[in-house]
Every structure is written in C-alpha cells, then in structure tokens.
Design an enzyme around this catalytic site. Structure first.
Site, PDB file in Angstrom:
ATOM      1  N   GLY A   1     -17.165   5.777   3.801  1.00 37.80           N
ATOM      2  CA  GLY A   1     -16.899   4.878   2.685  1.00 37.80           C
ATOM      3  C   GLY A   1     -16.542   3.505   3.211  1.00 37.80           C
ATOM      4  O   GLY A   1     -16.178   3.356   4.381  1.00 37.80           O
TER       5      GLY A   1
ATOM      6  N   GLN B   1     -12.351  -4.522   2.968  1.00 36.38           N
ATOM      7  CA  GLN B   1     -12.296  -4.311   4.424  1.00 36.38           C
ATOM      8  C   GLN B   1     -13.150  -5.307   5.199  1.00 36.38           C
ATOM      9  O   GLN B   1     -12.953  -5.486   6.393  1.00 36.38           O
ATOM     10  CB  GLN B   1     -12.749  -2.884   4.767  1.00 36.38           C
TER      11      GLN B   1
ATOM     12  N   CYS C   1      -9.191   5.875   8.401  1.00 36.32           N
ATOM     13  CA  CYS C   1      -9.673   4.625   7.807  1.00 36.32           C
ATOM     14  C   CYS C   1     -10.240   3.734   8.900  1.00 36.32           C
ATOM     15  O   CYS C   1      -9.654   3.629   9.974  1.00 36.32           O
ATOM     16  CB  CYS C   1      -8.519   3.914   7.102  1.00 36.32           C
ATOM     17  N   LEU C   2     -11.373   3.115   8.603  1.00 38.18           N
ATOM     18  CA  LEU C   2     -11.992   2.225   9.588  1.00 38.18           C
ATOM     19  C   LEU C   2     -11.099   1.016   9.889  1.00 38.18           C
ATOM     20  O   LEU C   2     -11.256   0.381  10.922  1.00 38.18           O
ATOM     21  CB  LEU C   2     -13.366   1.749   9.083  1.00 38.18           C
TER      22      LEU C   2
ATOM     23  N   HIS D   1      -8.150   0.546  -1.597  1.00 33.21           N
ATOM     24  CA  HIS D   1      -8.448  -0.700  -0.872  1.00 33.21           C
ATOM     25  C   HIS D   1      -8.627  -1.861  -1.844  1.00 33.21           C
ATOM     26  O   HIS D   1      -8.157  -2.972  -1.598  1.00 33.21           O
ATOM     27  CB  HIS D   1      -9.736  -0.552  -0.047  1.00 33.21           C
TER      28      HIS D   1
HETATM   29  O1  GNR Z   1     -14.884   6.829   7.298  1.00 34.04           O
HETATM   30  C1  GNR Z   1     -13.889   7.182   6.703  1.00 34.04           C
HETATM   31  N1  GNR Z   1     -13.504   8.453   6.796  1.00 34.04           N
HETATM   32  C2  GNR Z   1     -12.529   8.978   6.014  1.00 34.04           C
HETATM   33  C3  GNR Z   1     -12.053  10.223   6.365  1.00 34.04           C
HETATM   34  C4  GNR Z   1     -11.092  10.822   5.623  1.00 34.04           C
HETATM   35  C5  GNR Z   1     -10.592  10.176   4.531  1.00 34.04           C
HETATM   36  C6  GNR Z   1     -11.040   8.919   4.172  1.00 34.04           C
HETATM   37  C7  GNR Z   1     -12.003   8.331   4.903  1.00 34.04           C
HETATM   38  S1  GNR Z   1     -12.607   6.808   4.417  1.00 34.04           S
HETATM   39  C8  GNR Z   1     -13.111   6.187   5.941  1.00 34.04           C
HETATM   40  C9  GNR Z   1     -13.837   4.886   5.779  1.00 34.04           C
HETATM   41  C10 GNR Z   1     -12.875   3.859   5.234  1.00 34.04           C
HETATM   42  O2  GNR Z   1     -11.979   3.404   5.858  1.00 34.04           O
HETATM   43  N2  GNR Z   1     -13.044   3.510   4.005  1.00 34.04           N
HETATM   44  O3  GNR Z   1     -12.209   2.653   3.435  1.00 34.04           O
HETATM   45 NI    NI Z   2     -10.327   2.843   4.487  1.00 34.14          NI
END
Ligand code: GNR
Ligand code: NI
Length: 170
Positions: free
Chosen positions: A46, A51, A91-92, A137
C-alpha cells in the site's frame, strides 16, 4: 514514470492532513503511476500520497500475491467498519519496525476511480488492514502512533540507532 522519495518517520510532513482531490486530471494520473512504481519498487502492499509528500486523498493498495491487482482510491470515505482484528504492521516510512495494531476486521468505503467515477468497496483481512493503515496516513497518522508512548519512544530510539549504523557503513 518516476520513482518518488518516501518520507521517513519521524518526518513532520507525515503529520500533514491530506485534502480532497478536486479534479482528476493528467497530473493526478501521472502521480498515481509514479506512486504505483514507487510502491512496487519498495515491495509495499500500500502507499498513501502523504508518504510521497503530496497531501491529497489518494491511496494505492495491492495485496495480491503477484502484485497485479492495483486498487486506486481517490477521496476515500469510510461508510462503515466493524469487528476487531489484530495485525502485525509495518510501514515503508518506518523501516524495519513491525508491531501489532488493533484494527476493525472489515471496512466498507466509497471512493472515486481514476475516471472520477464513484464506487463502493468492501474489504476484510489483509486488505481491510492495509486500507485502514493508508487512511491513517491521509489523516497524518503513522501506525506506530497507535502504540503506547513508551513503545513509541523505544521505536524512535531504534530508528536513531539504525541511522547511526547506516552512516558508519557508508
Ligand atoms: O508495505 C506495507 N506492508 C504492510 C504490512 C503490514 C501492515 C501494513 C503494511 S502497509 C505497508 C506499506 C505502507 O507503508 N503503506 O503506507
Ligand atoms: Ni505506511
């Protein structure tokens, strides 16, 4: 297409509240393409526009195994959500941190597609979790902010240490 830079927690810009998209034009189409490239390149499931430092209500989700089922939600609004679920989230914008967060088990929402056409969507499981993470976010909230203050402090310290070891390696 171009890959965009992903803001890293605790960057203050991650706390910006996103505004609705007023017109879905070429600029928005290009942004969505770039966001998709950025998300896939980072192996994310996602990505919220927040972001990549664009403060508009746009989220991308692809929880498919092959990464070939991209879902684009413009101006998403929750209609209803319910049940309870716990998810181990990452989260990235918060590299290498994985923590359990309490979420709703299912969610129903309304959004616009890339043509500006409204549609409704119901999701559960991983998809519901990911959508809730992305909606946060857009409200300027990062998943670690669901955790206790003590836990947040620990995470900030861990991230600081990561920074130090990274600069040593370089
Ligand atoms: O890539 C993502 N993996 C993830 C794994 C477990 C719960 C949420 C996520 S979202 C994250 C990508 C991201 O930071 N989206 O905002
Ligand atoms: Ni995230």
């Amino acid at each position: 297409m171009s890959k965009l830079a992903i803001l890293q927690y605790p960057d203050e810009r991650l706390h910006t509240i996103a505004q609705p998209v007023e017109q879905i034009d070429d600029q928005i189409h290009k942004l969505v393409r770039d966001m998709a490239q950025t998300m896939y390149a980072a192996d994310g499931i996602g990505l919220a526009a927040t972001q990549v430092d664009v403060h508009l209500r746009i989220i991308l989700v692809d929880v498919s195994e092959k990464g070939n089922q991209l879902l684009v939600l413009i101006n998403p609004e929750v209609i209803k959500m319910g049940g309870k679920a716990e998810f181990e989230e990452g989260c990235l914008s918060v590299p290498e941190v994985y923590e359990t967060v309490n979420r709703a088990a299912w969610i129903r929402l309304r959004a616009l597609d890339l043509d500006g056409k409204p549609f409704e969507l119901q999701a559960d499981g991983l998809k519901a979790m990911c959508i809730q993470h992305e909606l946060d976010h857009l409200q300027g909230m990062v998943f670690v902010e669901h955790l206790s203050p003590l836990n947040q402090k620990r995470i900030l310290n861990t991230l600081k240490k990561q920074d130090r070891t990274r600069s040593k390696v370089r």
